[in-house]
Design a protein around this motif. Structure first.
Motif, PDB file in Angstrom:
ATOM      1  N   PHE A  73      31.424  35.429  46.344  1.00 20.43           N
ATOM      2  CA  PHE A  73      31.906  36.546  45.985  1.00 20.43           C
ATOM      3  C   PHE A  73      32.017  36.001  44.142  1.00 20.43           C
ATOM      4  CE2 PHE A  73      37.195  35.703  44.711  1.00 20.43           C
ATOM      5  CZ  PHE A  73      36.436  37.407  44.152  1.00 20.43           C
ATOM      6  N   THR A  74      32.370  34.278  44.265  1.00 23.35           N
ATOM      7  CA  THR A  74      32.390  33.962  42.962  1.00 23.35           C
ATOM      8  C   THR A  74      31.293  34.024  42.461  1.00 23.35           C
ATOM      9  OG1 THR A  74      32.205  31.782  43.722  1.00 23.35           O
ATOM     10  CG2 THR A  74      34.288  32.101  43.890  1.00 23.35           C
ATOM     11  N   ALA A  75      30.542  33.794  42.523  1.00 21.63           N
ATOM     12  CA  ALA A  75      29.043  34.018  41.883  1.00 21.63           C
ATOM     13  C   ALA A  75      28.671  34.951  40.775  1.00 21.63           C
ATOM     14  CB  ALA A  75      28.041  33.728  42.270  1.00 21.63           C
ATOM     15  N   PRO A  76      28.499  36.302  41.844  1.00 26.74           N
ATOM     16  CA  PRO A  76      28.750  37.719  41.029  1.00 26.74           C
ATOM     17  C   PRO A  76      30.086  38.116  40.204  1.00 26.74           C
ATOM     18  CG  PRO A  76      28.623  38.438  43.689  1.00 26.74           C
ATOM     19  CD  PRO A  76      28.729  36.844  43.161  1.00 26.74           C
ATOM     20  N   ALA A  77      30.594  37.141  40.668  1.00 21.62           N
ATOM     21  CA  ALA A  77      32.207  38.099  40.022  1.00 21.62           C
ATOM     22  C   ALA A  77      31.932  37.635  38.939  1.00 21.62           C
ATOM     23  CB  ALA A  77      33.093  37.410  40.919  1.00 21.62           C
ATOM     24  N   GLN A  78      32.090  36.019  38.838  1.00 21.46           N
ATOM     25  CA  GLN A  78      31.880  35.424  37.194  1.00 21.46           C
ATOM     26  C   GLN A  78      31.094  36.043  35.857  1.00 21.46           C
ATOM     27  OE1 GLN A  78      33.375  32.273  36.307  1.00 21.46           O
ATOM     28  NE2 GLN A  78      32.855  32.849  35.402  1.00 21.46           N
ATOM     29  N   ALA A  79      29.722  36.799  36.907  1.00 27.05           N
ATOM     30  CA  ALA A  79      28.599  37.718  35.768  1.00 27.05           C
ATOM     31  C   ALA A  79      29.771  38.626  34.949  1.00 27.05           C
ATOM     32  CB  ALA A  79      27.118  37.702  36.514  1.00 27.05           C
ATOM     33  N   LEU A  80      30.038  39.554  36.226  1.00 24.69           N
ATOM     34  CA  LEU A  80      30.599  40.425  36.334  1.00 24.69           C
ATOM     35  C   LEU A  80      31.812  40.772  35.442  1.00 24.69           C
ATOM     36  CD1 LEU A  80      29.252  41.756  39.638  1.00 24.69           C
ATOM     37  CD2 LEU A  80      28.732  43.089  37.638  1.00 24.69           C
ATOM     38  N   CYS A  81      32.039  39.779  35.808  1.00 31.30           N
ATOM     39  CA  CYS A  81      33.246  39.799  34.589  1.00 31.30           C
ATOM     40  C   CYS A  81      33.158  39.675  33.480  1.00 31.30           C
ATOM     41  CB  CYS A  81      34.863  38.504  35.813  1.00 31.30           C
ATOM     42  SG  CYS A  81      34.200  37.041  34.662  1.00 31.30           S
ATOM     43  N   ARG A  82      32.062  39.931  33.027  1.00 30.11           N
ATOM     44  CA  ARG A  82      32.059  39.356  31.244  1.00 30.11           C
ATOM     45  C   ARG A  82      31.446  41.053  31.117  1.00 30.11           C
ATOM     46  NH1 ARG A  82      31.155  33.694  30.174  1.00 30.11           N
ATOM     47  NH2 ARG A  82      31.785  32.625  31.204  1.00 30.11           N
ATOM     48  N   MET A  83      31.409  41.076  31.442  1.00 27.95           N
ATOM     49  CA  MET A  83      30.872  42.194  31.751  1.00 27.95           C
ATOM     50  C   MET A  83      31.537  43.638  30.407  1.00 27.95           C
ATOM     51  SD  MET A  83      28.774  45.796  33.656  1.00 27.95           S
ATOM     52  CE  MET A  83      30.106  46.433  34.319  1.00 27.95           C
ATOM     53  N   PRO A  84      31.245  43.689  29.211  1.00 25.78           N
ATOM     54  CA  PRO A  84      31.764  45.077  28.669  1.00 25.78           C
ATOM     55  C   PRO A  84      32.784  45.669  29.536  1.00 25.78           C
ATOM     56  CG  PRO A  84      30.446  44.722  27.250  1.00 25.78           C
ATOM     57  CD  PRO A  84      30.015  43.945  28.709  1.00 25.78           C
ATOM     58  N   GLY A  85      33.831  46.039  29.826  1.00 27.68           N
ATOM     59  CA  GLY A  85      34.772  46.925  29.805  1.00 27.68           C
ATOM     60  C   GLY A  85      35.148  46.672  31.895  1.00 27.68           C
ATOM     61  N   ALA A  86      34.473  45.464  32.111  1.00 28.72           N
ATOM     62  CA  ALA A  86      34.717  45.246  33.490  1.00 28.72           C
ATOM     63  C   ALA A  86      36.453  45.295  34.059  1.00 28.72           C
ATOM     64  CB  ALA A  86      33.939  44.273  33.767  1.00 28.72           C
ATOM     65  N   ARG A  87      36.675  45.414  35.220  1.00 24.67           N
ATOM     66  CA  ARG A  87      38.021  45.210  35.857  1.00 24.67           C
ATOM     67  C   ARG A  87      37.327  45.095  37.227  1.00 24.67           C
ATOM     68  NH1 ARG A  87      41.972  49.476  38.387  1.00 24.67           N
ATOM     69  NH2 ARG A  87      43.648  48.482  38.870  1.00 24.67           N
ATOM     70  N   LEU A  88      37.572  43.421  37.432  1.00 25.26           N
ATOM     71  CA  LEU A  88      37.414  42.933  39.007  1.00 25.26           C
ATOM     72  C   LEU A  88      38.896  43.219  39.966  1.00 25.26           C
ATOM     73  CD1 LEU A  88      35.083  42.426  38.034  1.00 25.26           C
ATOM     74  CD2 LEU A  88      35.331  39.840  39.178  1.00 25.26           C
ATOM     75  N   VAL A  89      38.245  43.508  41.612  1.00 25.51           N
ATOM     76  CA  VAL A  89      39.408  44.192  41.895  1.00 25.51           C
ATOM     77  C   VAL A  89      38.830  42.910  43.516  1.00 25.51           C
ATOM     78  CG1 VAL A  89      40.335  45.359  43.979  1.00 25.51           C
ATOM     79  CG2 VAL A  89      40.486  45.990  41.602  1.00 25.51           C
ATOM     80  N   GLY A  90      40.282  42.412  44.369  1.00 19.33           N
ATOM     81  CA  GLY A  90      39.795  41.763  45.392  1.00 19.33           C
ATOM     82  C   GLY A  90      40.942  42.422  46.575  1.00 19.33           C
ATOM     83  N   ALA A  91      39.370  43.286  47.433  1.00 17.60           N
ATOM     84  CA  ALA A  91      40.549  43.798  47.436  1.00 17.60           C
ATOM     85  C   ALA A  91      40.383  43.551  49.480  1.00 17.60           C
ATOM     86  CB  ALA A  91      39.794  45.183  47.958  1.00 17.60           C
ATOM     87  N   ALA A  92      41.423  43.427  50.056  1.00 20.36           N
ATOM     88  CA  ALA A  92      41.629  42.796  51.456  1.00 20.36           C
ATOM     89  C   ALA A  92      42.487  43.262  51.728  1.00 20.36           C
ATOM     90  CB  ALA A  92      42.195  41.545  51.993  1.00 20.36           C
ATOM     91  N   ALA A  93      42.705  43.347  53.690  1.00 21.25           N
ATOM     92  CA  ALA A  93      43.411  43.907  54.608  1.00 21.25           C
ATOM     93  C   ALA A  93      44.727  43.615  54.211  1.00 21.25           C
ATOM     94  CB  ALA A  93      42.599  44.124  56.121  1.00 21.25           C
ATOM     95  N   SER A  94      45.041  42.156  53.811  1.00 19.57           N
ATOM     96  CA  SER A  94      47.327  41.975  53.510  1.00 19.57           C
ATOM     97  C   SER A  94      46.324  41.007  51.624  1.00 19.57           C
ATOM     98  CB  SER A  94      47.414  41.367  54.163  1.00 19.57           C
ATOM     99  OG  SER A  94      47.400  40.102  54.201  1.00 19.57           O
ATOM    100  N   LEU A  95      47.800  40.799  51.464  1.00 21.56           N
ATOM    101  CA  LEU A  95      47.196  39.906  50.668  1.00 21.56           C
ATOM    102  C   LEU A  95      47.876  38.730  50.833  1.00 21.56           C
ATOM    103  CD1 LEU A  95      49.760  42.537  48.231  1.00 21.56           C
ATOM    104  CD2 LEU A  95      47.075  42.398  47.860  1.00 21.56           C
ATOM    105  N   ASP A  96      47.313  38.450  52.159  1.00 19.02           N
ATOM    106  CA  ASP A  96      47.285  37.298  51.841  1.00 19.02           C
ATOM    107  C   ASP A  96      45.981  36.268  51.437  1.00 19.02           C
ATOM    108  OD1 ASP A  96      49.587  37.591  53.677  1.00 19.02           O
ATOM    109  OD2 ASP A  96      49.124  38.333  55.295  1.00 19.02           O
ATOM    110  N   PRO A  97      46.366  34.713  51.883  1.00 21.46           N
ATOM    111  CA  PRO A  97      45.497  34.570  50.901  1.00 21.46           C
ATOM    112  C   PRO A  97      44.141  33.681  52.370  1.00 21.46           C
ATOM    113  CG  PRO A  97      47.325  32.365  50.854  1.00 21.46           C
ATOM    114  CD  PRO A  97      47.929  34.261  51.826  1.00 21.46           C
ATOM    115  N   ILE A  98      43.515  34.327  51.369  1.00 20.31           N
ATOM    116  CA  ILE A  98      41.407  34.726  52.641  1.00 20.31           C
ATOM    117  C   ILE A  98      41.110  33.506  52.899  1.00 20.31           C
ATOM    118  CG2 ILE A  98      39.318  35.463  52.074  1.00 20.31           C
ATOM    119  CD1 ILE A  98      41.870  37.859  53.338  1.00 20.31           C
ATOM    120  N   ALA A  99      41.517  32.417  53.888  1.00 19.19           N
ATOM    121  CA  ALA A  99      40.385  31.203  53.546  1.00 19.19           C
ATOM    122  C   ALA A  99      38.651  31.116  53.469  1.00 19.19           C
ATOM    123  CB  ALA A  99      40.661  30.751  55.083  1.00 19.19           C
ATOM    124  N   THR A 100      37.863  30.417  52.328  1.00 14.07           N
ATOM    125  CA  THR A 100      36.711  30.741  52.551  1.00 14.07           C
ATOM    126  C   THR A 100      36.221  29.383  53.589  1.00 14.07           C
ATOM    127  OG1 THR A 100      36.711  29.537  50.801  1.00 14.07           O
ATOM    128  CG2 THR A 100      36.741  31.272  50.010  1.00 14.07           C
TER     129      THR A 100
END
Length: 225
Positions: free
Chosen positions: A22-49
């Protein structure tokens, strides 16, 4: 001055995710002009990695905006996610409207369970490539595989290669190269052998025996239920 159009990039989050998927592509993609990153899960509870810490989703499935780019990371939690109807339905719904549908590592099997790899060329982590036909895909031995609007990538660190490849498709090579430079992605690993094609046979055999033979069996069982 012309405003850069927004690109909504939705990452699926689930318990047991490999954080670098998740974090590797997110780090590159977040720098793309116009990028808006969303992390979606079944609920808003913390996700254990898989790294001993948790991450917070920005949206639950119901409130997640439509993705321009949908990215499905992998991890040992994929085995459980394959049996979660809400997760698979979310992937299928988002993919139906997305410009690009992508995966990192074993996230490919979640795309496959949602019916998105049938007849496609694809890749995944080397320990699981033999299972791709179970989701209708044929394996191509490359770090990043593009087939139409579906982009799959190999294990873990391949997510950076996929992200830069996609940025180049959307914004041009110069933008992708600038982002690669900004994050100093200039691999010079201490060992040659990040893939079985190049790793010492004994190292590959030992890792398969310790981890990936059993992990692939669990994945196969989940895919054939």
């Amino acid at each position: 001055m012309t405003e850069t159009p927004a690109t909504t990039i939705v990452f699926l989050l689930f318990p047991g995710i490999t954080q670098l998927d998740f974090t590797a592509p997110a780090q590159a993609l977040c720098r793309m002009p116009g990028a808006r990153l969303v992390g979606a899960a079944a609920s808003l509870d913390p996700i254990a990695t898989d790294s001993g810490f948790s991450i917070l989703p920005t949206h639950d499935f119901a409130e997640c905006p439509p993705a321009d780019i949908l990215c499905i990371p992998g991890g040992h939690g994929v085995v459980d996610a394959l049996g979660d109807a809400a997760t698979i339905e979310f992937i299928a719904r988002q993919a139906a409207e997305a410009q690009w549908v992508t995966s990192v590592c074993t996230g490919a099997f979640l795309l496959g369970r949602a019916g998105l790899l049938a007849g496609k060329r694809a890749t995944t982590h080397w320990g699981y490539t033999h299972l791709l036909p179970l989701v209708g895909a044929s394996h191509e031995n490359r770090r990043v595989v593009e087939d139409g609007n579906v982009v799959t990538s190999g294990g873990v660190t391949s997510g950076l290669d996929f992200a830069l490849t996609l940025i180049a498709r959307l914004k041009g090579d110069a933008v992708a190269q600038a982002i690669q430079l900004a994050i100093e992605y200039d691999p010079a690993p201490p060992f040659v052998g990040g893939h079985p094609d190049r790793a010492p046979e004994a190292v590959t055999a030992g890792l398969k025996a310790r981890v990936y033979d059993a992990a692939a069996t669990r994945m196969e069982q989940a895919l054939t239920r």
